[in-house]
Design an enzyme around this catalytic site. Structure first.
Site, PDB file in Angstrom:
ATOM      1  N   SER A 262       0.825  -1.218   0.000  1.00 24.38           N
ATOM      2  CA  SER A 262       0.000   0.000   0.000  1.00 24.38           C
ATOM      3  C   SER A 262       0.854   1.260   0.000  1.00 24.38           C
ATOM      4  CB  SER A 262      -0.947   0.088   1.201  1.00 24.38           C
ATOM      5  OG  SER A 262      -1.766  -1.048   1.289  1.00 24.38           O
ATOM      6  N   ASP A 337       6.281 -16.844  13.408  1.00 28.85           N
ATOM      7  CA  ASP A 337       7.520 -17.621  13.458  1.00 28.85           C
ATOM      8  C   ASP A 337       7.219 -19.081  13.144  1.00 28.85           C
ATOM      9  OD1 ASP A 337       8.943 -15.405  14.226  1.00 28.85           O
ATOM     10  OD2 ASP A 337       8.994 -15.929  16.366  1.00 28.85           O
TER      11      ASP A 337
END
Length: 806
Positions: A262, A337
Site C-alpha cells: 500500500s 515464526d
C-alpha cells in the site's frame, strides 16, 4: 408439409423466446433492489437508503443499531456471495461447495487454527462485552445480512454451486479478519526458503539477502551432538517447499484477494494550496471480481462517515468525513515464526520444551467434500502453536513444524479498535483507537480538518530473545522461540505533526530505535514518493496528488542493471539486438504502456534469476522464492557481486561466471519474447504484455470466465512503482494480480469533494449495471467523486430504497 414445418418453426421460436424470457426473469429476480420499500425486523424507525450514479448507498437512520442493520442488508444484496466465499475460505469449508480440488486449501486453513480461534474469541467477546457499542453494531449488521439472505432469492452463484443458506455469525467475521491477517504473513513463504539457503548452501549464498548470520537459537546444520537440537531431513525440506507453495496457491485457488502492500501519505496544511491537510491512500490488495471494498455513506445523529467496508465487517477499514479521515498500509512486521519441534525418539507425540517432553495437543475436525466422502483431520498443537505440516495429507518428513502467530496469541480487539477509529476526530482519540490493533500489523495514516497529521505503526511487537533472527526457522527445543512479552504501543514507530510537513508510508522499514524484524517491501517506491513529496516548491493539490498516485517510475530497474551493462555489451554483438540493449541502457525506470523496455527488463530479470538460482534451489523452491520480497531485495546485490557462488551452474564441469549467465539470460530473454509476443520487437509493448483481468471465483471454470471475469485491460506501472500493478516475477506475458484496491484523495478544506475509484464496481451481482462500471476508468487512471455533503448527495441520487420496521 410446408405448413407443418412452418408451424413447427413458429413453435420452436416461441419456445426459444419463452426460454430467453424465463432466463431473463430468473437473472432479474436476483438483482439488488434499490428502490421501493422493504420491511426489516428490528428497526425502530424507517431508514432511507439513497443510491448514487455508481450504486453507492447513502444510508440515513435515527440511531446506530438501525444504521448498521441497514448497512448489513444493503451490503448483502450487493456482496452476499463474496461474504459466503470469504467465510468458507477462512474457516476451511470451500471443498464442501467446490469439490476435492479445494481440499488442500481447506486443510491448510483448518491447520492454521483460525476457525477454532474465531469461535472462542466470538464466544468470549459476546460474554464479556455484550453491551459494548462495537458488538451491538456488529450484531445489528449481521442481523441485516441474515434478514436479506432469508427473505430474498439465493444469488446465482449459490444455485450454480449448490450452496445452502445458513446464518452469518460473529465467529465468521472474526474468521474473515484471520484470513486478512494470514494473507499478510510473508514468513510462511519466506522463512523456509531462507533457512534452506543458509543450511544447505551456506553463508556465501545467503549474502545476497543481506541477512545477518545468527545461528544462535536457530536450526543449525552439522552439530556434533544431534540430540541437542532439531534437525531437518530431506523429507522435511520437501514438506516445507510444499507448504510454502500451498500457502501461496491457496488464495489463488479460492479466487479471493490477498493483501499485499500500500501507499499512504498526508501533507500538512502549510504545504497544501488549500491550507488544510491533504490525505492520499491506495491500499494494495489482490484484484478480483467483485472488488474487496464496499463503499457506503453512513449517517445517524452524532455520527457520519463515508466508509470503505470489507465483507462481514460493520466497521469501515478506510474512511473520512468533513472532520477527519485515515488510510492504511501494511506494516510488514514479522508476526509469525516457524518453529521446528524436537520429537521424543520413544514417543512421536511428545516434543521437547524447556528440558521436558510434553504431549502435543490433538483435535479432530471433519472436512466435507462435494461429491466425495468426508475427510477426518488429525490436527496437533505444541506450546508454540499449531503444527502446520499437518496441512499436508501425506507428509514426507518427520519433524513437527509449529507456527507462532500474533493473531492467535494476542488479545487483539480489532473490531473495537476500528469502531473507535470510525469516530476519532482528535489525535488522542485516534491514537487510543489505533493502539488496540495488535495483529495484523498496520500503518494508520490519519489527518483532521483542525490541521493535525499523524502516523502510527499499529501492532503488538513481540520481544524475542537476544540473538534470535526470526527470518529463519527457530529451534523449539531451546528458548529461541520464546516470547518475552510485547513492546508497549508507545514504543512503536509513529509520528505526529512532524516539522517537515508530510508523512509517508509505503511498506518500507520504518526508522526505529530498535530494529523491527519484518518482510518489508523495496525502499525504491518510498524513495520515489519521498523525493517528490519533499520538494518545498510544490503546493499540494488534488491534481498533482493524482499524478503522484499514478506515477510509474522507479529506480529499481536501472540500479539492478547498472553492474551488468559491461557484460551485456560484451555479449550482444548483433546490430538489432544492440539497438534493444541501448534502449535498456538509457532507461530511467518508467513503466509506460507504450514502452518496450519494461518488457525486456522484466523478462531479463526473470531469466537472470532462474539461470543463477534454480539449479541450487530446485525448481519448486525457486518458484516459492519468486513470490517473496526477499528476492526483490536480493537481486540487485546478486547482480553487483561478480564473485557470488550463485553464478556457477551445478552439474557442469566448468565454473560459470556472471558473464556466462548474463549471456545465456539475454539469449533466453529474446527467444521467449519472440516466441510469445512476435518477431518484431516494436510490438513488445508493456501494455500488451502486462494486463489486468479481475477474476471471479467462478471464472476459474471456462466458459464462466467469459461471463463473470472483467478485463483484460492493458496496464501501466509495475512491481513497486507508485502506481503499483504487480505480478510475481516470471515469464511474459504477465497477469497483474495486485494493485490499488481503491485510490482516495481528500483535501480537508472541502472533504465533501473527495475523490476515489473502485477497480471494478460496487455490485458483486452479475449482470447488474454496477458490476463493472468503474473498471475501464480505473485502468485509465481515472477518479470519481465520493459524495458526502447533503446537497451533493441529493443532486446525484438515482433511486431511493426505504427500509421500514416489520
Amino acid at each position: 408439409m410446408f405448413r407443418l414445418l412452418k408451424n413447427l418453426a413458429k413453435l420452436l421460436l416461441a419456445l426459444l423466446v419463452l426460454a430467453i424470457a424465463g432466463l431473463a426473469w430468473y437473472v432479474y429476480s436476483k438483482q439488488p433492489q434499490r428502490s421501493g420499500q422493504v420491511l426489516i425486523a428490528g428497526l425502530t424507525a424507517p431508514v432511507t437508503v439513497r443510491y448514487d450514479e455508481l450504486g453507492v448507498p447513502h444510508i440515513e437512520a435515527g440511531n446506530e443499531p438501525d444504521l448498521y442493520r441497514a448497512l448489513g442488508y444493503v451490503h448483502a444484496q450487493d456482496r452476499l456471495f463474496q461474504m459466503e466465499m470469504l467465510r468458507r475460505l477462512a474457516r476451511g469449508e470451500l471443498a464442501e461447495v467446490l469439490g476435492p480440488k479445494l481440499v488442500a486449501t481447506d486443510r491448510l486453513f483448518r491447520t492454521l487454527g483460525i476457525r477454532v480461534h474465531a469461535d472462542a474469541y466470538a464466544a468470549r467477546w459476546i460474554k464479556d462485552k455484550s453491551g459494548s457499542p462495537a458488538i451491538q453494531a456488529m450484531q445489528a449488521y449481521l442481523d441485516g445480512i441474515n434478514q436479506y439472505q432469508d427473505s430474498r432469492p439465493a444469488p446465482l452463484e449459490f444455485q450454480l454451486l449448490g450452496i445452502p443458506k445458513r446464518p452469518f455469525t460473529l465467529a465468521d467475521s472474526i474468521s474473515a479478519a484471520g484470513y486478512m491477517a494470514y494473507s499478510f504473513a510473508a514468513a510462511f513463504r519466506t522463512e523456509p526458503v531462507l533457512t534452506q539457503v543458509r543450511d544447505q548452501l551456506g553463508p556465501d549464498h545467503l549474502k545476497m539477502f543481506d541477512l545477518e548470520w545468527k545461528p544462535d537459537g536457530a536450526i543449525r546444520k552439522g552439530l556434533q551432538n544431534e540430540q541437542q537440537t532439531a534437525r531437518l531431513q530431506a523429507g522435511d525440506w520437501q514438506d516445507l517447499t510444499r507448504l510454502a507453495r500451498l500457502s501461496a496457491e491457496a488464495l489463488e485457488a479460492a479466487g479471493l484477494p490477498a493483501y499485499e502492500g500500500s501507499n499512504a501519505w498526508v501533507v500538512a496544511g502549510a504545504r497544501t494550496a488549500s491550507g488544510k491537510p491533504l490525505l492520499a491512500g491506495d491500499p494494495h490488495i489482490g484484484f478480483s471480481a467483485p472488488a474487496v471494498w464496499y463503499e457506503a455513506h453512513l449517517k445517524a445523529p452524532g455520527f457520519e462517515l463515508y466508509g470503505h467496508f470489507q465483507a462481514l465487517n460493520a466497521m469501515a477499514a478506510l474512511g473520512h468525513n468533513t472532520q477527519f479521515g485515515w488510510s492504511l498500509t501494511m506494516f510488514q512486521n514479522d508476526d509469525l515464526d516457524l518453529i521446528v519441534e524436537k520429537t521424543n525418539p520413544e514417543n512421536a507425540q511428545q516434543v521437547m520444551y524447556h528440558g521436558q517432553w510434553l504431549d502435543l495437543e490433538t483435535r479432530e475436525e471433519t472436512l466435507k467434500v462435494k461429491g466425495a466422502e468426508p475427510i477426518k483431520l488429525q490436527l496437533r498443537r505444541s506450546r508454540h502453536g499449531p503444527i502446520i505440516n499437518d496441512a499436508l495429507d501425506a507428509s514426507a518428513g518427520k519433524a513437527p513444524i509449529a507456527m507462532w502467530w500474533a493473531f492467535l496469541e494476542t488479545e487483539n480487539p480489532l473490531l473495537e479498535a476500528f469502531y473507535e477509529l470510525n469516530r476519532a476526530a482528535t489525535l488522542d482519540q485516534a491514537r487510543t483507537a489505533v493502539s488496540k490493533i495488535h495483529a495484523p500489523g498496520l500503518n494508520v495514516v490519519w489527518a483532521n480538518a483542525s490541521g493535525d497529521i499523524a502516523w502510527w505503526a499499529a501492532a503488538s511487537l513481540a520481544i524475542r530473545p537476544e540473538g534470535v533472527n526470526p527470518a529463519f526457522m527457530l529451534d523449539g527445543s531451546t528458548g529461541a522461540a520464546d516470547k518475552l512479552g510485547f513492546q508497549p504501543f508507545s514504543g512503536n514507530p509513529q509520528e505526529e505533526n512532524p516539522a517537515r510537513g508530510y508523512i509517508l508510508s509505503a511498506n518500507h522499514q520504518p526508522a526505529a530505535t530498535t530494529p523491527i524484524p519484518g518482510y518489508y517491501n523495496l525502499w525504491d517506491r518510498a524513495q520515489r514518493l519521498d523525493e517528490l513529496l519533499r520538494s518545498p516548491s510544490t503546493p499540494w493539490t488534488m491534481e498533482n496528488s493524482k499524478a503522484l498516485q499514478l506515477d510509474v517510475q522507479i529506480a529499481y530497474g536501472p540500479r539492478t542493471l547498472a553492474p551488468l551493462l559491461p557484460a551485456l555489451r560484451a555479449a550482444v554483438t548483433e546490430p538489432a539486438e544492440q539497438a534493444l540493449l541501448e534502449q535498456l541502457v538509457g532507461w530511467k525506470g518508467a513503466y509506460d504502456k507504450e514502452a518496450v523496455v519494461p518488457t525486456l527488463f522484466t523478462q531479463l530479470l526473470f531469466e537472470l534469476a532462474r539461470e543463477a538460482m534454480s539449479d541450487e534451489l530446485g525448481e519448486a523452491a525457486f518458484n516459492n522464492l519468486r513470490r517473496t520480497r526477499a528476492l526483490d531485495h536480493g537481486l540487485p546485490r546478486l547482480m553487483a557481486d561478480a564473485a557470488s557462488p550463485w553464478w556457477d551452474r551445478r552439474g557442469t564441469p566448468v565454473v560459470e561466471t556472471r558473464e556466462d549467465i548474463v549471456k545465456a539470460a539475454w539469449a533466453a530473454t529474446l527467444a521467449h519474447l519472440r516466441k510469445t509476443l512476435g518477431a518484431d520487437s516494436a510490438s513488445w509493448t508493456w501494455g500488451r504484455a502486462h494486463t489486468l483481468t479481475h477474476k471471479h471465483p467462478l471464472g476459474q471454470q471456462p466458459p464462466l470466465d467469459k461471463l463473470f471475469d472483467v478485463g483484460p485491460f492493458a496496464m501501466p506501472g509495475g512491481r513497486e512503482t507508485p502506481n503499483y500493478q504487480a505480478m510475481a516475477l516470471g515469464p511474459a506475458p504477465w497477469a497483474v494480480t495486485t494493485g490499488p484496491s481503491t485510490r482516495r484523495l481528500i483535501d480537508f478544506a472541502d472533504a465533501g469533494q473527495a475523490l476515489g475509484i473502485n477497480p471494478v464496481g460496487q455490485s458483486g451481482v452479475w449482470p447488474d449495471r454496477h458490476y463493472a462500471d468503474q473498471a475501464a476508468k480505473f485502468a485509465q487512471g481515472g477518479y470519481r467523486a465520493q459524495h458526502l455533503g447533503e446537497r451533493d448527495v441529493a443532486t446525484h441520487v438515482k433511486s431511493t430504497l426505504t427500509l421500514r420496521p416489520k
